[in-house]
Scaffold this motif. Structure first.
Motif, PDB file in Angstrom:
ATOM      1  N   ASN A  75       0.849  -1.183   0.000  1.00 45.54           N
ATOM      2  CA  ASN A  75       0.000   0.000   0.000  1.00 45.54           C
ATOM      3  C   ASN A  75       0.891   1.242   0.000  1.00 45.54           C
ATOM      4  O   ASN A  75       1.651   1.467   0.931  1.00 45.54           O
ATOM      5  N   LEU A  76       0.791   2.044  -1.052  1.00 47.80           N
ATOM      6  CA  LEU A  76       1.643   3.216  -1.205  1.00 47.80           C
ATOM      7  C   LEU A  76       1.040   4.483  -0.617  1.00 47.80           C
ATOM      8  O   LEU A  76       1.684   5.518  -0.589  1.00 47.80           O
ATOM      9  N   SER A  77      -0.183   4.424  -0.121  1.00 43.29           N
ATOM     10  CA  SER A  77      -0.876   5.631   0.316  1.00 43.29           C
ATOM     11  C   SER A  77      -0.308   6.225   1.601  1.00 43.29           C
ATOM     12  O   SER A  77      -0.605   7.363   1.928  1.00 43.29           O
ATOM     13  N   HIS A  78       0.509   5.494   2.346  1.00 45.70           N
ATOM     14  CA  HIS A  78       1.084   6.023   3.582  1.00 45.70           C
ATOM     15  C   HIS A  78       2.228   6.990   3.294  1.00 45.70           C
ATOM     16  O   HIS A  78       2.608   7.756   4.160  1.00 45.70           O
ATOM     17  N   TRP A  79       2.770   6.963   2.105  1.00 47.96           N
ATOM     18  CA  TRP A  79       3.945   7.764   1.769  1.00 47.96           C
ATOM     19  C   TRP A  79       3.581   9.095   1.127  1.00 47.96           C
ATOM     20  O   TRP A  79       4.287  10.065   1.276  1.00 47.96           O
ATOM     21  N   PHE A  80       2.504   9.157   0.391  1.00 46.25           N
ATOM     22  CA  PHE A  80       2.137  10.374  -0.330  1.00 46.25           C
ATOM     23  C   PHE A  80       0.694  10.265  -0.791  1.00 46.25           C
ATOM     24  O   PHE A  80       0.093   9.218  -0.720  1.00 46.25           O
ATOM     25  N   VAL A  81       0.158  11.371  -1.280  1.00 42.41           N
ATOM     26  CA  VAL A  81      -1.188  11.362  -1.854  1.00 42.41           C
ATOM     27  C   VAL A  81      -1.023  11.097  -3.350  1.00 42.41           C
ATOM     28  O   VAL A  81      -0.562  11.967  -4.081  1.00 42.41           O
ATOM     29  N   PRO A  82      -1.349   9.896  -3.809  1.00 36.75           N
ATOM     30  CA  PRO A  82      -1.112   9.556  -5.214  1.00 36.75           C
ATOM     31  C   PRO A  82      -2.113  10.195  -6.166  1.00 36.75           C
ATOM     32  O   PRO A  82      -3.312  10.264  -5.876  1.00 36.75           O
ATOM     33  N   LYS A  83      -1.598  10.689  -7.257  1.00 32.39           N
ATOM     34  CA  LYS A  83      -2.411  11.150  -8.379  1.00 32.39           C
ATOM     35  C   LYS A  83      -1.907  10.368  -9.579  1.00 32.39           C
ATOM     36  O   LYS A  83      -0.828  10.638 -10.098  1.00 32.39           O
ATOM     37  N   VAL A  84      -2.673   9.377  -9.974  1.00 37.51           N
ATOM     38  CA  VAL A  84      -2.237   8.394 -10.968  1.00 37.51           C
ATOM     39  C   VAL A  84      -2.972   8.620 -12.277  1.00 37.51           C
ATOM     40  O   VAL A  84      -4.205   8.653 -12.303  1.00 37.51           O
ATOM     41  N   GLY A  85      -2.215   8.763 -13.351  1.00 35.43           N
ATOM     42  CA  GLY A  85      -2.797   8.891 -14.681  1.00 35.43           C
ATOM     43  C   GLY A  85      -2.574   7.627 -15.484  1.00 35.43           C
ATOM     44  O   GLY A  85      -1.453   7.128 -15.567  1.00 35.43           O
ATOM     45  N   ILE A  86      -3.639   7.101 -16.043  1.00 33.88           N
ATOM     46  CA  ILE A  86      -3.552   5.950 -16.956  1.00 33.88           C
ATOM     47  C   ILE A  86      -3.693   6.533 -18.363  1.00 33.88           C
ATOM     48  O   ILE A  86      -4.785   6.927 -18.766  1.00 33.88           O
ATOM     49  N   PHE A  87      -2.594   6.637 -19.078  1.00 35.25           N
ATOM     50  CA  PHE A  87      -2.585   7.246 -20.409  1.00 35.25           C
ATOM     51  C   PHE A  87      -2.696   6.145 -21.460  1.00 35.25           C
ATOM     52  O   PHE A  87      -1.875   5.230 -21.492  1.00 35.25           O
ATOM     53  N   TYR A  88      -3.714   6.252 -22.318  1.00 31.61           N
ATOM     54  CA  TYR A  88      -4.007   5.145 -23.226  1.00 31.61           C
ATOM     55  C   TYR A  88      -4.185   5.588 -24.670  1.00 31.61           C
ATOM     56  O   TYR A  88      -4.509   6.730 -24.953  1.00 31.61           O
ATOM     57  N   LYS A  89      -3.955   4.607 -25.553  1.00 28.76           N
ATOM     58  CA  LYS A  89      -4.339   4.703 -26.967  1.00 28.76           C
ATOM     59  C   LYS A  89      -5.606   3.888 -27.176  1.00 28.76           C
ATOM     60  O   LYS A  89      -6.445   4.246 -27.967  1.00 28.76           O
ATOM     61  N   HIS A  90      -5.701   2.774 -26.479  1.00 23.75           N
ATOM     62  CA  HIS A  90      -6.830   1.851 -26.613  1.00 23.75           C
ATOM     63  C   HIS A  90      -7.584   1.802 -25.288  1.00 23.75           C
ATOM     64  O   HIS A  90      -7.040   1.393 -24.264  1.00 23.75           O
ATOM     65  N   LYS A  91      -8.841   2.194 -25.302  1.00 26.66           N
ATOM     66  CA  LYS A  91      -9.657   2.273 -24.082  1.00 26.66           C
ATOM     67  C   LYS A  91      -9.796   0.912 -23.398  1.00 26.66           C
ATOM     68  O   LYS A  91      -9.845   0.832 -22.174  1.00 26.66           O
ATOM     69  N   GLU A  92      -9.834  -0.161 -24.192  1.00 27.12           N
ATOM     70  CA  GLU A  92      -9.952  -1.501 -23.599  1.00 27.12           C
ATOM     71  C   GLU A  92      -8.771  -1.786 -22.670  1.00 27.12           C
ATOM     72  O   GLU A  92      -8.928  -2.378 -21.606  1.00 27.12           O
ATOM     73  N   TRP A  93      -7.569  -1.394 -23.087  1.00 28.85           N
ATOM     74  CA  TRP A  93      -6.374  -1.581 -22.270  1.00 28.85           C
ATOM     75  C   TRP A  93      -6.501  -0.780 -20.973  1.00 28.85           C
ATOM     76  O   TRP A  93      -6.236  -1.288 -19.889  1.00 28.85           O
ATOM     77  N   ALA A  94      -6.914   0.471 -21.098  1.00 29.18           N
ATOM     78  CA  ALA A  94      -7.051   1.340 -19.921  1.00 29.18           C
ATOM     79  C   ALA A  94      -8.088   0.780 -18.952  1.00 29.18           C
ATOM     80  O   ALA A  94      -7.916   0.870 -17.729  1.00 29.18           O
TER      81      ALA A  94
ATOM     82  N   CYS B 128     -16.157   6.316 -10.752  1.00 29.27           N
ATOM     83  CA  CYS B 128     -17.030   6.769 -11.834  1.00 29.27           C
ATOM     84  C   CYS B 128     -16.545   6.127 -13.129  1.00 29.27           C
ATOM     85  O   CYS B 128     -15.379   6.298 -13.507  1.00 29.27           O
ATOM     86  N   TYR B 129     -17.420   5.381 -13.782  1.00 27.81           N
ATOM     87  CA  TYR B 129     -17.100   4.758 -15.060  1.00 27.81           C
ATOM     88  C   TYR B 129     -17.662   5.636 -16.179  1.00 27.81           C
ATOM     89  O   TYR B 129     -18.800   6.064 -16.113  1.00 27.81           O
ATOM     90  N   SER B 130     -16.824   5.884 -17.199  1.00 28.92           N
ATOM     91  CA  SER B 130     -17.233   6.754 -18.290  1.00 28.92           C
ATOM     92  C   SER B 130     -16.585   6.304 -19.590  1.00 28.92           C
ATOM     93  O   SER B 130     -15.474   5.774 -19.580  1.00 28.92           O
ATOM     94  N   LYS B 131     -17.272   6.526 -20.706  1.00 26.94           N
ATOM     95  CA  LYS B 131     -16.696   6.210 -22.014  1.00 26.94           C
ATOM     96  C   LYS B 131     -15.498   7.101 -22.319  1.00 26.94           C
ATOM     97  O   LYS B 131     -14.569   6.705 -22.992  1.00 26.94           O
ATOM     98  N   GLN B 132     -15.529   8.339 -21.819  1.00 28.53           N
ATOM     99  CA  GLN B 132     -14.445   9.282 -22.077  1.00 28.53           C
ATOM    100  C   GLN B 132     -13.225   9.040 -21.194  1.00 28.53           C
ATOM    101  O   GLN B 132     -12.121   9.429 -21.542  1.00 28.53           O
ATOM    102  N   GLY B 133     -13.403   8.431 -20.053  1.00 25.68           N
ATOM    103  CA  GLY B 133     -12.294   8.180 -19.145  1.00 25.68           C
ATOM    104  C   GLY B 133     -12.788   8.015 -17.725  1.00 25.68           C
ATOM    105  O   GLY B 133     -13.314   8.951 -17.138  1.00 25.68           O
ATOM    106  N   SER B 134     -12.647   6.836 -17.184  1.00 22.87           N
ATOM    107  CA  SER B 134     -13.107   6.545 -15.831  1.00 22.87           C
ATOM    108  C   SER B 134     -12.135   7.133 -14.812  1.00 22.87           C
ATOM    109  O   SER B 134     -10.984   7.423 -15.130  1.00 22.87           O
ATOM    110  N   TRP B 135     -12.615   7.297 -13.578  1.00 20.13           N
ATOM    111  CA  TRP B 135     -11.755   7.797 -12.509  1.00 20.13           C
ATOM    112  C   TRP B 135     -12.209   7.224 -11.175  1.00 20.13           C
ATOM    113  O   TRP B 135     -13.337   6.800 -11.016  1.00 20.13           O
ATOM    114  N   MET B 136     -11.280   7.190 -10.233  1.00 18.35           N
ATOM    115  CA  MET B 136     -11.615   6.784  -8.872  1.00 18.35           C
ATOM    116  C   MET B 136     -10.977   7.771  -7.896  1.00 18.35           C
ATOM    117  O   MET B 136      -9.872   8.252  -8.127  1.00 18.35           O
TER     118      MET B 136
END
Length: 107
Positions: free
Chosen positions: A2-21, A41-49
């Motif tokens: 669990n990495l959340s004890h070290w910092f507040v993560p802001k993670v970007g999943i950068f994709y070409k193919h939405k299925e991969w993301a 939140c699930y979205s066709k344009q880009g999901s986020w948590m």
């Protein structure tokens, strides 16, 4: 780990193919390596948590439209063009390392 004890993560999943993301997103949702998830939140344009720590995980289509995003981690498709990585994704990333994941590694 669990990495959340070290910092507040802001993670970007950068994709070409939405299925991969979507596969990467689902794996992060299941394993929760960045801490507990508060909302998804699930979205066709880009999901986020949103994470309990105040951080987040978001999907970004690797194009000019994601310029200006700021992330601590960038998860990138392994076959992403070098120009896109160097001109668009690296400037968004606070840490100098990118995590490249091949689609085959997700199966």
């Amino acid at each position: 780990m669990n990495l959340s004890h070290w910092f507040v993560p802001k993670v970007g999943i950068f994709y070409k193919h939405k299925e991969w993301a979507d596969k990467v997103f689902k794996q992060i949702e299941n394993e929760q390596p960045f801490g507990h998830i508060a909302r998804i939140c699930y979205s066709k344009q880009g999901s986020w948590m949103e994470l309990n720590s105040g951080g987040w995980v978001k999907q970004f289509k690797a194009s000019d439209s994601c310029r200006g995003a700021k992330v601590t981690f960038a998860i990138v498709e392994k076959d992403m063009d070098e120009d896109i990585i160097n001109c668009i994704i690296r400037p968004c990333t606070a840490l100098p390392r990118l995590i490249e994941i091949d689609a085959e590694d997700l199966d």
